[in-house]
Design a protein around this motif. Sequence first.
Motif, mmCIF file in Angstrom:
data_model
loop_
_atom_site.group_PDB
_atom_site.id
_atom_site.type_symbol
_atom_site.label_atom_id
_atom_site.label_comp_id
_atom_site.label_asym_id
_atom_site.label_seq_id
_atom_site.Cartn_x
_atom_site.Cartn_y
_atom_site.Cartn_z
ATOM 1 N N ILE A 102 49.883 91.546 -17.817
ATOM 2 C CA ILE A 102 49.769 90.136 -17.443
ATOM 3 C C ILE A 102 48.665 89.964 -16.397
ATOM 4 O O ILE A 102 47.798 89.097 -16.507
ATOM 5 C CB ILE A 102 51.112 89.584 -16.886
ATOM 6 C CG1 ILE A 102 52.143 89.493 -18.011
ATOM 7 C CG2 ILE A 102 50.913 88.209 -16.245
ATOM 8 C CD1 ILE A 102 53.540 89.096 -17.544
ATOM 9 N N THR A 103 48.689 90.831 -15.371
ATOM 10 C CA THR A 103 47.661 90.762 -14.320
ATOM 11 C C THR A 103 46.268 90.909 -14.919
ATOM 12 O O THR A 103 45.347 90.154 -14.587
ATOM 13 C CB THR A 103 47.888 91.881 -13.279
ATOM 14 O OG1 THR A 103 49.273 91.889 -12.934
ATOM 15 C CG2 THR A 103 47.057 91.664 -12.043
ATOM 16 N N ALA A 106 34.246 91.151 -23.883
ATOM 17 C CA ALA A 106 35.330 91.562 -24.767
ATOM 18 C C ALA A 106 36.628 91.729 -23.973
ATOM 19 O O ALA A 106 36.600 91.920 -22.760
ATOM 20 C CB ALA A 106 34.962 92.874 -25.435
ATOM 21 N N VAL A 107 37.740 91.643 -24.659
ATOM 22 C CA VAL A 107 39.047 91.846 -24.026
ATOM 23 C C VAL A 107 39.061 93.236 -23.370
ATOM 24 O O VAL A 107 38.633 94.214 -23.980
ATOM 25 C CB VAL A 107 40.175 91.744 -25.084
ATOM 26 C CG1 VAL A 107 41.522 92.098 -24.484
ATOM 27 C CG2 VAL A 107 40.210 90.343 -25.670
ATOM 28 N N PRO A 108 39.495 93.332 -22.106
ATOM 29 C CA PRO A 108 39.436 94.624 -21.415
ATOM 30 C C PRO A 108 40.320 95.692 -22.066
ATOM 31 O O PRO A 108 41.384 95.391 -22.592
ATOM 32 C CB PRO A 108 39.942 94.291 -20.013
ATOM 33 C CG PRO A 108 40.668 93.008 -20.134
ATOM 34 C CD PRO A 108 40.059 92.265 -21.277
ATOM 35 N N TYR A 129 47.787 97.499 -26.062
ATOM 36 C CA TYR A 129 48.491 96.662 -27.044
ATOM 37 C C TYR A 129 49.022 95.390 -26.363
ATOM 38 O O TYR A 129 48.860 94.272 -26.871
ATOM 39 C CB TYR A 129 49.626 97.493 -27.656
ATOM 40 C CG TYR A 129 50.632 96.705 -28.447
ATOM 41 C CD1 TYR A 129 50.309 96.180 -29.702
ATOM 42 C CD2 TYR A 129 51.918 96.481 -27.946
ATOM 43 C CE1 TYR A 129 51.237 95.458 -30.424
ATOM 44 C CE2 TYR A 129 52.846 95.756 -28.664
ATOM 45 C CZ TYR A 129 52.500 95.237 -29.907
ATOM 46 O OH TYR A 129 53.424 94.525 -30.612
ATOM 47 N N SER A 130 49.617 95.561 -25.168
ATOM 48 C CA SER A 130 50.210 94.421 -24.457
ATOM 49 C C SER A 130 49.160 93.401 -24.026
ATOM 50 O O SER A 130 49.384 92.193 -24.128
ATOM 51 C CB SER A 130 50.966 94.897 -23.211
ATOM 52 O OG SER A 130 51.933 95.855 -23.562
ATOM 53 N N ILE A 131 48.023 93.889 -23.530
ATOM 54 C CA ILE A 131 46.974 92.966 -23.073
ATOM 55 C C ILE A 131 46.571 92.049 -24.226
ATOM 56 O O ILE A 131 46.504 90.823 -24.077
ATOM 57 C CB ILE A 131 45.740 93.744 -22.544
ATOM 58 C CG1 ILE A 131 46.095 94.520 -21.268
ATOM 59 C CG2 ILE A 131 44.575 92.794 -22.262
ATOM 60 C CD1 ILE A 131 45.038 95.513 -20.820
#
Length: 393
Positions: free
Chosen positions: A83-84, A97-99, A40-42
């Motif tokens: 964040i990393t 795609a978003v990891p 969710y955060s990523i």
Amino acid sequence: MFTGGEGELTLTVMMRVSPEPEQEEAILDLLRRYRDALNYSIRAIIANKALSLSRAHRLLYKDLKERYGLPSKIAQGCYREAITTAKSWLRNPRRGAVPTAKGLSMWLEHEKGYRVKGNYVELIGGYRLRIIGWDRRYDDFPSREARLVFRDGEFTLYIYKRVPRPTKYVPKGVLAVDINERQIVVGNTSVEQRIETPIERALHYKRLAERLQGKYSSTRYNAWLRRSGIRRRIRYFRRKARNIIEDWARKASHTIISLAKQSQLAVAREDLTGLVESLRRLPKGHRTALVMLGYRRLAFWVDWQAEKNGVPILVVDPAGTSSTCPRCGSELVEAGHRRLRCPRCGFEADRDTIAILNIEGRALSKMGGTLTSPTAPQVTDVNPNRWGEPPHL
Ligand SMILES: [Zn+2]
């Protein structure tokens, strides 16, 4: 894996841990919530460009605590990790795609997120895991952040440490390393040792995985079967193949570095960039992929072990190492199966021996007379598949 400032190495110490039986389910639940919160955060960080700690905190902290029920210090570790991940994804020009995090693992800050106390690791929130075993060589160095991982039914805590970089000795000679598909040849003018590669063994598992994949991707099998057990088996075979390579690379590099250290030699290996590039041009096969993986992992472990043990390392140009005469530099000609001969000076040897002598020669000239008197190292012949665990360095 090994970064760190001047004069320092960062390494990880592996600690096997086991939760108290009554807490196991709670810890697994925490790991699952962490994984969901991380994914969710990523996404939220990327969508809102919240790449600083303060922005990510404002955006996520409340949600991570309330919706995902993470203890506050773990919530902070979670958006920090997000964040990393987001940054490295954004930096990658060929990003897909978003990891998405799939496995169960969790970042923990030292003292704030976890603490080692006696025979236990304590996590924030009142969780305790019993320590089963760990590598004690780095006990004297302070612990830093850690990652708790649950995999194949086992919990492992990877603790990061910074240790001083050992000073390198002045080498008395060179130990050359030549790699080909079947074996690694380690040696120099006075010794030679061969270590088999595990490519065939790894290939066996990779093929098993492909066979299963081919069989069950057919629509004759129902979706449930295709998804569940079989998928897991395929993943298991793939991972097994990778682990075989990784284990081998680590052990082989340990053998190489021990030999070098014992006789105070520098290790010379070829620059693999060109080699990996030329393999990449070959038809894409499982074998090629495994050979490439093997080369890369071996180079990685050799360099790392050399750093850790103060063994000087030299990387030489690989061009023509197995086709020029190590004595006079002439072009060699074929003289039977894997044997070559020099038409000018008559030197004749096995292709791999020639490579070793050329790598040694190139490394020596690179070092340019910094050698102390060369001595013949004592290397015993080791059965390549059963070299055993070399003594800890
Ligand atoms: Zn010659």
